[in-house]
Scaffold this motif. Structure first.
Motif, mmCIF file in Angstrom:
data_model
loop_
_atom_site.group_PDB
_atom_site.id
_atom_site.type_symbol
_atom_site.label_atom_id
_atom_site.label_comp_id
_atom_site.label_asym_id
_atom_site.label_seq_id
_atom_site.Cartn_x
_atom_site.Cartn_y
_atom_site.Cartn_z
ATOM 1 N N ASP A 77 3.876 30.263 62.422
ATOM 2 C CA ASP A 77 5.299 30.373 62.079
ATOM 3 C C ASP A 77 5.838 29.053 61.538
ATOM 4 O O ASP A 77 6.633 29.033 60.585
ATOM 5 C CB ASP A 77 6.103 30.789 63.309
ATOM 6 C CG ASP A 77 5.931 32.260 63.647
ATOM 7 O OD1 ASP A 77 5.485 33.015 62.762
ATOM 8 O OD2 ASP A 77 6.240 32.641 64.793
ATOM 9 N N TRP A 100 3.596 49.413 60.860
ATOM 10 C CA TRP A 100 3.883 48.023 60.465
ATOM 11 C C TRP A 100 5.380 47.858 60.224
ATOM 12 O O TRP A 100 6.010 48.681 59.558
ATOM 13 C CB TRP A 100 3.099 47.659 59.214
ATOM 14 C CG TRP A 100 3.252 46.215 58.830
ATOM 15 C CD1 TRP A 100 3.990 45.705 57.813
ATOM 16 C CD2 TRP A 100 2.652 45.103 59.490
ATOM 17 N NE1 TRP A 100 3.882 44.337 57.780
ATOM 18 C CE2 TRP A 100 3.069 43.932 58.802
ATOM 19 C CE3 TRP A 100 1.798 44.966 60.584
ATOM 20 C CZ2 TRP A 100 2.669 42.664 59.177
ATOM 21 C CZ3 TRP A 100 1.399 43.698 60.961
ATOM 22 C CH2 TRP A 100 1.827 42.562 60.260
ATOM 23 N N HIS A 103 5.151 40.055 56.656
ATOM 24 C CA HIS A 103 5.896 40.121 57.913
ATOM 25 C C HIS A 103 7.331 40.575 57.714
ATOM 26 O O HIS A 103 7.892 41.285 58.530
ATOM 27 C CB HIS A 103 5.900 38.742 58.591
ATOM 28 C CG HIS A 103 4.562 38.355 59.128
ATOM 29 N ND1 HIS A 103 4.085 38.780 60.346
ATOM 30 C CD2 HIS A 103 3.579 37.584 58.595
ATOM 31 C CE1 HIS A 103 2.873 38.288 60.550
ATOM 32 N NE2 HIS A 103 2.545 37.563 59.508
ATOM 33 N N SER A 104 7.936 40.141 56.629
ATOM 34 C CA SER A 104 9.356 40.425 56.411
ATOM 35 C C SER A 104 9.598 40.570 54.923
ATOM 36 O O SER A 104 8.654 40.730 54.141
ATOM 37 C CB SER A 104 10.214 39.295 56.993
ATOM 38 O OG SER A 104 9.837 38.050 56.424
ATOM 39 N N GLY A 111 -0.625 40.248 62.539
ATOM 40 C CA GLY A 111 0.436 40.364 63.527
ATOM 41 C C GLY A 111 0.664 39.085 64.296
ATOM 42 O O GLY A 111 1.779 38.797 64.752
ATOM 43 N N GLY A 137 6.970 45.194 58.735
ATOM 44 C CA GLY A 137 7.386 44.414 57.581
ATOM 45 C C GLY A 137 7.306 45.212 56.287
ATOM 46 O O GLY A 137 7.338 46.443 56.278
ATOM 47 N N GLY A 155 0.473 36.223 62.932
ATOM 48 C CA GLY A 155 1.040 35.231 62.023
ATOM 49 C C GLY A 155 0.032 34.432 61.236
ATOM 50 O O GLY A 155 0.324 33.324 60.798
#
Length: 309
Positions: A75, A154, A273-274, A139, A156, A141
């Motif tokens: 992160d 998922w 992820h996003s 997951g 994201g 990261g």
């Protein structure tokens, strides 16, 4: 509060299984490493590793903390990269996670085009054997973008890339070449054949096993390998049949290809992820445009079309 440096030291100790090797890999002194690690254990309120005569092993607390420590470091790296991108910096590091077969069969063309457009952007590639391993690492990261089959539920962004097809691979003088009039072979008719299979930890082993089970038999194993291009070459040399993604068949392949009946296909996606930032969004657009899931030379072989010049 634990610092990122302390977490990095903890991860190094866990990965190396030794304070000495961790210090060497981090290029710091062992006393300095031990001091920071003791401070981390004091902050946690318990021991993270058990010191053994030859190395260390994680305690229950250490095993609980390790995946979260890895995620925290990932992160932090993504935060730094995002900040650089937001300030308009063209350089940086794009982290990709994928499967070995996709790394071989899909990414070379994509990454070549990407590098031509973004020469100062470094690529860090993480390769995995199985889609579950890939999804778990993503997951936790590990990377900015994963390329592989869509993971269930998922949260994201998921970008659909298309469907790759698996083909039966044989040698040029295999009995199938004379016996089969077209380019399609019923899997149920191959129950007595030997196979170039994959190592049990490979996701490709699951694909082959599931296809044969659905056809009513278990494949007889002649040899196992981890990589699909190796399996194609072994099959072409006469060691047995194999089943590989079409994009893993080399351009100079000397064997024969058949479509299994029923057909075997796999959906591929790119997921994050996003919401993608400008860099990851550009890469998602590029991979969707440039990925070649069934190469022209494979289509020419199984469809009887003219091969590409």
């Amino acid at each position: 509060m634990a610092t990122l440096r302390q977490l990095e030291y903890f991860i190094a100790i866990a990965d190396e299984g030794s304070f000495t090797r961790a210090a060497t890999g981090l290029n710091i002194t062992q006393p300095g490493l031990s001091h920071q690690f003791q401070a981390l254990e004091k902050e946690v309120g318990g021991r993270l590793v058990e010191r053994l005569p030859r190395g260390v092993r994680l305690t229950a607390a250490g095993r609980a903390m390790l995946p979260l420590a890895r995620a925290a470091i990932a992160d932090a790296r993504r935060a730094m990269t995002a900040a650089r991108r937001a300030t308009g910096l063209a350089s940086g590091d794009l982290q990709l996670a994928t499967l070995y077969s996709i790394s071989y069969g899909v990414l070379p063309k994509v990454l070549t085009v990407w590098r031509s457009r973004h020469p100062d952007m470094r690529i860090t590639l993480f390769e995995h054997q199985h889609m579950n391993e890939l999804a778990e690492a993503m997951g936790a990261g590990q990377a900015d973008i994963a390329i592989g089959p869509p993971p269930p539920a998922w949260q994201g962004t998921v970008r659909y890339l298309g469907t790759e097809e698996f083909f039966l691979v044989t040698s040029a003088d295999d009995p199938l070449v004379e016996r089969v009039s077209g380019t399609s072979v019923r899997l149920a008719d191959l129950a007595e054949r030997e196979w170039v299979h994959f190592t049990p930890t490979s996701g490709l082993a699951d694909v082959l096993d599931q296809a044969c089970t659905a056809a009513g038999f278990r494949p007889r194993v002649a040899v196992r390998t981890q990589q699909a291009p190796f399996a194609a070459n072994f099959a072409a040399s006469g060691m047995g049949l194999s089943l590989v993604p079409g994009n893993n068949v080399p351009g100079d392949f000397t064997g024969r290809l058949f479509r299994p009946d029923p057909p075997i296909r796999r959906t591929l996606t790119a997921y994050t992820h996003s919401s993608p930032d400008s860099v990851t969004g550009a890469f998602l657009d590029l991979v969707a445009e440039e990925c070649e899931l069934i190469p022209a030379h494979v289509r020419a072989s199984v469809d009887g079309t003219a091969p590409p010049e």
